[in-house]
Design a protein around this motif. Structure first.
Motif, PDB file in Angstrom:
ATOM      1  N   ASP A 161      57.279  79.511  -8.420  1.00 46.64           N
ATOM      2  CA  ASP A 161      56.811  78.255  -7.841  1.00 46.64           C
ATOM      3  C   ASP A 161      57.112  77.150  -8.856  1.00 46.64           C
ATOM      4  N   PRO A 162      57.965  76.167  -8.506  1.00 45.04           N
ATOM      5  CA  PRO A 162      58.330  75.130  -9.476  1.00 45.04           C
ATOM      6  C   PRO A 162      57.143  74.261  -9.889  1.00 45.04           C
ATOM      7  N   ILE A 163      56.074  74.261  -9.111  1.00 44.52           N
ATOM      8  CA  ILE A 163      54.898  73.440  -9.439  1.00 44.52           C
ATOM      9  C   ILE A 163      53.972  74.161 -10.409  1.00 44.52           C
ATOM     10  N   THR A 164      53.664  75.422 -10.112  1.00 45.36           N
ATOM     11  CA  THR A 164      52.710  76.177 -10.933  1.00 45.36           C
ATOM     12  C   THR A 164      53.380  77.147 -11.895  1.00 45.36           C
ATOM     13  N   GLY A 165      54.633  77.513 -11.633  1.00 48.60           N
ATOM     14  CA  GLY A 165      55.329  78.469 -12.477  1.00 48.60           C
ATOM     15  C   GLY A 165      54.959  79.912 -12.180  1.00 48.60           C
ATOM     16  N   ARG A 166      54.170  80.145 -11.139  1.00 51.51           N
ATOM     17  CA  ARG A 166      53.729  81.503 -10.811  1.00 51.51           C
ATOM     18  C   ARG A 166      54.756  82.225  -9.949  1.00 51.51           C
ATOM     19  N   ASP A 167      54.621  83.559  -9.921  1.00 48.11           N
ATOM     20  CA  ASP A 167      55.542  84.376  -9.123  1.00 48.11           C
ATOM     21  C   ASP A 167      55.410  84.053  -7.635  1.00 48.11           C
ATOM     22  N   VAL A 168      56.498  84.299  -6.918  1.00 47.95           N
ATOM     23  CA  VAL A 168      56.541  84.049  -5.477  1.00 47.95           C
ATOM     24  C   VAL A 168      56.821  85.366  -4.764  1.00 47.95           C
ATOM     25  N   LEU A 169      56.079  85.625  -3.714  1.00 45.90           N
ATOM     26  CA  LEU A 169      56.349  86.780  -2.859  1.00 45.90           C
ATOM     27  C   LEU A 169      57.394  86.370  -1.832  1.00 45.90           C
ATOM     28  N   VAL A 170      58.477  87.123  -1.739  1.00 41.87           N
ATOM     29  CA  VAL A 170      59.551  86.825  -0.786  1.00 41.87           C
ATOM     30  C   VAL A 170      59.488  87.841   0.351  1.00 41.87           C
ATOM     31  N   VAL A 171      59.432  87.356   1.574  1.00 41.35           N
ATOM     32  CA  VAL A 171      59.416  88.249   2.735  1.00 41.35           C
ATOM     33  C   VAL A 171      60.680  88.027   3.551  1.00 41.35           C
ATOM     34  N   GLY A 172      61.086  89.059   4.283  1.00 37.60           N
ATOM     35  CA  GLY A 172      62.295  88.984   5.092  1.00 37.60           C
ATOM     36  C   GLY A 172      62.111  88.116   6.322  1.00 37.60           C
ATOM     37  N   GLY A 173      63.222  87.769   6.940  1.00 35.96           N
ATOM     38  CA  GLY A 173      63.185  86.886   8.097  1.00 35.96           C
ATOM     39  C   GLY A 173      62.433  87.470   9.277  1.00 35.96           C
ATOM     40  N   ASP A 174      62.530  88.792   9.479  1.00 40.49           N
ATOM     41  CA  ASP A 174      61.827  89.406  10.603  1.00 40.49           C
ATOM     42  C   ASP A 174      60.318  89.282  10.437  1.00 40.49           C
ATOM     43  N   VAL A 175      59.836  89.444   9.200  1.00 39.34           N
ATOM     44  CA  VAL A 175      58.399  89.284   8.925  1.00 39.34           C
ATOM     45  C   VAL A 175      57.984  87.835   9.119  1.00 39.34           C
ATOM     46  N   ALA A 176      58.808  86.906   8.617  1.00 41.93           N
ATOM     47  CA  ALA A 176      58.493  85.477   8.748  1.00 41.93           C
ATOM     48  C   ALA A 176      58.409  85.062  10.210  1.00 41.93           C
ATOM     49  N   ARG A 177      59.329  85.544  11.028  1.00 41.55           N
ATOM     50  CA  ARG A 177      59.321  85.180  12.446  1.00 41.55           C
ATOM     51  C   ARG A 177      58.090  85.736  13.153  1.00 41.55           C
ATOM     52  N   GLU A 178      57.748  86.995  12.855  1.00 39.91           N
ATOM     53  CA  GLU A 178      56.589  87.602  13.513  1.00 39.91           C
ATOM     54  C   GLU A 178      55.287  86.969  13.063  1.00 39.91           C
ATOM     55  N   LEU A 179      55.216  86.594  11.795  1.00 34.63           N
ATOM     56  CA  LEU A 179      53.968  86.077  11.244  1.00 34.63           C
ATOM     57  C   LEU A 179      53.734  84.616  11.604  1.00 34.63           C
ATOM     58  N   THR A 180      54.779  83.785  11.530  1.00 32.67           N
ATOM     59  CA  THR A 180      54.605  82.342  11.695  1.00 32.67           C
ATOM     60  C   THR A 180      55.168  81.792  12.992  1.00 32.67           C
ATOM     61  N   GLY A 181      56.041  82.536  13.662  1.00 38.14           N
ATOM     62  CA  GLY A 181      56.669  82.021  14.871  1.00 38.14           C
ATOM     63  C   GLY A 181      57.920  81.219  14.614  1.00 38.14           C
ATOM     64  N   LEU A 182      58.333  81.079  13.362  1.00 39.81           N
ATOM     65  CA  LEU A 182      59.571  80.376  13.047  1.00 39.81           C
ATOM     66  C   LEU A 182      60.763  81.140  13.625  1.00 39.81           C
ATOM     67  N   THR A 183      61.784  80.428  14.052  1.00 37.24           N
ATOM     68  CA  THR A 183      62.968  81.054  14.621  1.00 37.24           C
ATOM     69  C   THR A 183      63.993  81.338  13.525  1.00 37.24           C
ATOM     70  N   ALA A 184      64.978  82.153  13.853  1.00 37.67           N
ATOM     71  CA  ALA A 184      66.036  82.470  12.898  1.00 37.67           C
ATOM     72  C   ALA A 184      66.795  81.208  12.499  1.00 37.67           C
ATOM     73  N   GLN A 185      67.029  80.317  13.460  1.00 37.32           N
ATOM     74  CA  GLN A 185      67.736  79.078  13.177  1.00 37.32           C
ATOM     75  C   GLN A 185      66.937  78.202  12.220  1.00 37.32           C
ATOM     76  N   GLN A 186      65.639  78.134  12.416  1.00 31.12           N
ATOM     77  CA  GLN A 186      64.788  77.330  11.533  1.00 31.12           C
ATOM     78  C   GLN A 186      64.763  77.888  10.117  1.00 31.12           C
ATOM     79  N   LEU A 187      64.755  79.207   9.985  1.00 28.16           N
ATOM     80  CA  LEU A 187      64.763  79.813   8.657  1.00 28.16           C
ATOM     81  C   LEU A 187      66.086  79.579   7.942  1.00 28.16           C
ATOM     82  N   GLN A 188      67.172  79.494   8.718  1.00 31.11           N
ATOM     83  CA  GLN A 188      68.481  79.266   8.132  1.00 31.11           C
ATOM     84  C   GLN A 188      68.738  77.795   7.836  1.00 31.11           C
ATOM     85  N   SER A 189      67.885  76.921   8.346  1.00 30.94           N
ATOM     86  CA  SER A 189      68.021  75.467   8.096  1.00 30.94           C
ATOM     87  C   SER A 189      66.712  74.953   7.509  1.00 30.94           C
ATOM     88  N   PRO A 190      66.389  75.340   6.277  1.00 28.37           N
ATOM     89  CA  PRO A 190      65.079  75.020   5.708  1.00 28.37           C
ATOM     90  C   PRO A 190      64.816  73.521   5.552  1.00 28.37           C
TER      91      PRO A 190
END
Length: 254
Positions: A161-190
């Motif tokens: 995290d550039p603000i706190t310097g702490r570690d970041v948990l990275v999740v795959g796109g399939d998890v992100a879509r199921e958890l938040t409802g974001l689409t594949a296109q939205q994840l590819q265009s941050p």
């Protein structure tokens, strides 16, 4: 069921349960005790059936292999990573058989003690890091959704995290879509998608020959192994494991 058959069932159950735990720990995966117990019950039933006159044929080599495959499928599933653990379980089973034959006079106590030693060796001797790989269970909550996934503990994951310097948990796109409802296109265009959900932000990352951004969000109730708390979760646009062995990457947050 006779007392002898009942005894065979319980011995097979205990031995199989210990070996299933050992194989899981040896491969570095989080242990699923309920599935391991169900698989051990199947192993006990199979062993007991082999004693019945009408089912003697179940004791031949073909049906033994089939039973090991069924036990592995119940305990680990049918993925490629599950196949790997199943192979380790099969080898541990054969190792146990060889050890018992070598002991000759070990009897029931010898079988159980040998299985326990194998389990302890895999859990504490090898530390569950065969090939330097370790997996940890992760639980994510967002709104009324809760997902339980598996993360690879990647010591080379330097995303912070550039603000706190702490570690970041990275999740795959399939998890992100199921958890938040974001689409594949939205994840590819941050950059274009950062304002779609409250709390979304951009986090820079660098890979070999490329630099870009990932969408990220701070989640308040995250469990990673035995650790629990608030952490920044970054959403990769694609899956992280081609074999489906894990759905997230974690560095020092454990």
């Amino acid at each position: 069921m006779s007392a002898y058959t009942s005894g065979v069932f319980f011995i097979s159950f205990l031995v199989s349960f210990l070996l299933l735990l050992a194989a899981t720990r040896l491969c570095g995966y989080p242990i699923q005790y309920i599935r391991a117990a169900l698989a051990a019950v199947f192993a006990g039933v199979y062993a007991a059936c082999c004693l019945l006159p009408d089912f003697y044929f179940l004791g031949n080599m073909l049906w033994r292999i089939v039973s090991i495959g069924a036990i592995s499928a119940i305990a680990y599933g049918l993925t490629k990573s599950a196949f790997r653990i199943g192979v380790i379980f099969a080898f541990l089973s054969m190792a146990l058989g060889g050890a018992v034959v070598g002991m000759e006079q070990g009897g029931v106590i010898g079988i159980l003690c040998t299985a326990a030693v194998l389990c302890l060796l895999c859990c504490f001797g090898f530390r569950g890091r065969v090939g330097g790989t370790r997996f940890v269970p992760v639980e994510l909550s967002y709104g009324d959704k809760r997902l339980c996934i598996t993360a690879l503990q990647d010591t080379g994951n330097m995303l912070r995290d550039p603000i706190t310097g702490r570690d970041v948990l990275v999740v795959g796109g399939d998890v992100a879509r199921e958890l938040t409802g974001l689409t594949a296109q939205q994840l590819q265009s941050p950059v274009e998608s950062v304002g779609i959900l409250p709390g979304l932000r951009l986090i820079p990352y660098h890979s070999v020959g490329a630099s870009s951004f990932l969408l990220a969000m701070r989640m308040q109730n995250v469990k990673i192994g035995k650790w629990q708390g608030s952490t920044l979760v970054a959403f990769a646009p694609e899956g992280l494991s081609a074999e489906g062995a894990y759905q997230a990457l974690t560095g020092g947050i454990v």
